[in-house]
Design a protein around this motif. Structure first.
Motif, mmCIF file in Angstrom:
data_model
loop_
_atom_site.group_PDB
_atom_site.id
_atom_site.type_symbol
_atom_site.label_atom_id
_atom_site.label_comp_id
_atom_site.label_asym_id
_atom_site.label_seq_id
_atom_site.Cartn_x
_atom_site.Cartn_y
_atom_site.Cartn_z
ATOM 1 N N LYS A 1 -26.929 -20.582 23.060
ATOM 2 C CA LYS A 1 -26.572 -19.682 21.953
ATOM 3 C C LYS A 1 -25.579 -20.373 21.015
ATOM 4 C CE LYS A 1 -23.459 -15.966 21.170
ATOM 5 N NZ LYS A 1 -22.540 -15.040 21.795
ATOM 6 N N HIS A 2 -24.563 -21.000 21.582
ATOM 7 C CA HIS A 2 -23.556 -21.671 20.756
ATOM 8 C C HIS A 2 -24.161 -22.839 19.985
ATOM 9 C CE1 HIS A 2 -20.187 -19.912 23.460
ATOM 10 N NE2 HIS A 2 -20.765 -19.014 22.699
ATOM 11 N N HIS A 3 -25.101 -23.531 20.600
ATOM 12 C CA HIS A 3 -25.826 -24.622 19.930
ATOM 13 C C HIS A 3 -26.554 -24.086 18.700
ATOM 14 C CE1 HIS A 3 -28.633 -28.040 19.570
ATOM 15 N NE2 HIS A 3 -29.618 -27.149 19.607
ATOM 16 N N TRP A 4 -27.135 -22.908 18.814
ATOM 17 C CA TRP A 4 -27.882 -22.324 17.704
ATOM 18 C C TRP A 4 -26.979 -21.844 16.579
ATOM 19 C CZ3 TRP A 4 -30.825 -18.788 21.576
ATOM 20 C CH2 TRP A 4 -31.878 -19.489 22.162
ATOM 21 N N VAL A 5 -25.798 -21.325 16.903
ATOM 22 C CA VAL A 5 -24.997 -20.622 15.886
ATOM 23 C C VAL A 5 -23.773 -21.394 15.390
ATOM 24 C CG1 VAL A 5 -25.757 -18.372 16.755
ATOM 25 C CG2 VAL A 5 -23.573 -19.324 17.545
ATOM 26 N N VAL A 6 -23.477 -22.552 15.966
ATOM 27 C CA VAL A 6 -22.280 -23.287 15.551
ATOM 28 C C VAL A 6 -22.375 -23.648 14.068
ATOM 29 C CG1 VAL A 6 -23.073 -25.610 16.193
ATOM 30 C CG2 VAL A 6 -20.631 -25.082 16.243
ATOM 31 N N GLU A 7 -21.243 -23.517 13.372
ATOM 32 C CA GLU A 7 -21.177 -23.821 11.944
ATOM 33 C C GLU A 7 -19.861 -24.540 11.651
ATOM 34 O OE1 GLU A 7 -23.480 -19.985 10.041
ATOM 35 O OE2 GLU A 7 -21.309 -19.891 10.228
ATOM 36 N N GLY A 8 -19.734 -25.029 10.450
ATOM 37 C CA GLY A 8 -18.477 -25.587 10.008
ATOM 38 C C GLY A 8 -18.544 -27.077 9.764
ATOM 39 N N ALA A 9 -17.384 -27.630 9.433
ATOM 40 C CA ALA A 9 -17.294 -29.047 9.053
ATOM 41 C C ALA A 9 -17.734 -29.972 10.177
ATOM 42 C CB ALA A 9 -15.857 -29.374 8.643
ATOM 43 N N GLU A 10 -17.546 -29.556 11.423
ATOM 44 C CA GLU A 10 -17.935 -30.395 12.566
ATOM 45 C C GLU A 10 -19.275 -29.970 13.156
ATOM 46 O OE1 GLU A 10 -14.826 -28.601 13.096
ATOM 47 O OE2 GLU A 10 -13.282 -30.137 13.172
ATOM 48 N N PHE A 11 -20.109 -29.301 12.356
ATOM 49 C CA PHE A 11 -21.368 -28.751 12.856
ATOM 50 C C PHE A 11 -22.188 -29.760 13.653
ATOM 51 C CE2 PHE A 11 -25.933 -28.870 12.110
ATOM 52 C CZ PHE A 11 -26.330 -27.787 12.888
ATOM 53 N N LEU A 12 -22.518 -30.901 13.068
ATOM 54 C CA LEU A 12 -23.473 -31.798 13.715
ATOM 55 C C LEU A 12 -22.969 -32.347 15.051
ATOM 56 C CD1 LEU A 12 -26.253 -32.987 13.654
ATOM 57 C CD2 LEU A 12 -25.358 -34.902 12.317
#
Length: 181
Positions: free
Chosen positions: A49-60
């Motif tokens: 779930k966290h893999h799918w929804v992570v966002e932000g400057a450090e996304f990748l």
């Protein structure tokens, strides 16, 4: 879907095994393994779930890290399930039974900020690590050194990944403060 209704082994029965581990001991170990398996899949789904929804400057890098972490958990779960089967048991496999069997709790469907998600993950890693240590001690005490060794190998990976979560939660970053607003 098959209409065959012949049950070859009930899910709650541990049969005699070819590894020559006493059935009573095997029952205790399979019980512990099924708890570890259930915990693994709760963690797996939370990480996914966290893999799918992570966002932000450090996304990748976070997206890739989470993928690696849930792959490690899935690999360990597969080994645990195969060991439970080798000892004459039936690995807990249904999502409802896994959730019921687990001693850890999925954080829920809501999406949180990255720091909260990682704190939740680290907390679950800690709980699973403690449980895994108890299962290793049980296997050792019952003379099932192979299961203890299998779980030790999985524990090393869990501890390494948990430690990486700890690093991500440190307060040092290359991201400028204005980029976080």
């Amino acid at each position: 879907m098959s209409t065959q209704k012949t049950v070859r082994q009930s899910a709650d029965v541990v049969e005699e095994n070819e590894l020559r581990l006493d059935q009573e001991k095997a029952e205790q170990i399979v019980d512990a393994l099924n708890t570890e398996l259930a915990n693994s899949y709760v963690l797996y789904h939370q990480l996914k779930k966290h893999h799918w929804v992570v966002e932000g400057a450090e996304f990748l890098p976070l997206h890739e890290f989470l993928e690696e972490a849930y792959e490690h958990v899935e690999e360990g779960a597969d080994v645990i399930a195969e060991r439970a089967q080798a000892l004459g048991g039936v690995p807990v496999s249904g999502p409802t039974n896994q959730e019921r069997r687990a001693t850890v709790e999925f954080e829920g469907e809501d999406v949180y900020d990255v720091r909260t998600m990682f704190q939740n993950d680290l907390e679950m890693y800690g709980d699973i690590i403690e449980s895994m240590r108890d299962s290793i001690e049980l296997a050792d005490n019952l003379g099932d050194y192979a299961t203890a060794e299998i779980l030790r190998e999985i524990l090393v990976t869990l501890e390494e990944d948990g430690h990486h979560f700890e690093h991500y939660l440190e307060d040092d970053t290359l991201v400028l403060e204005e980029a976080t607003k």
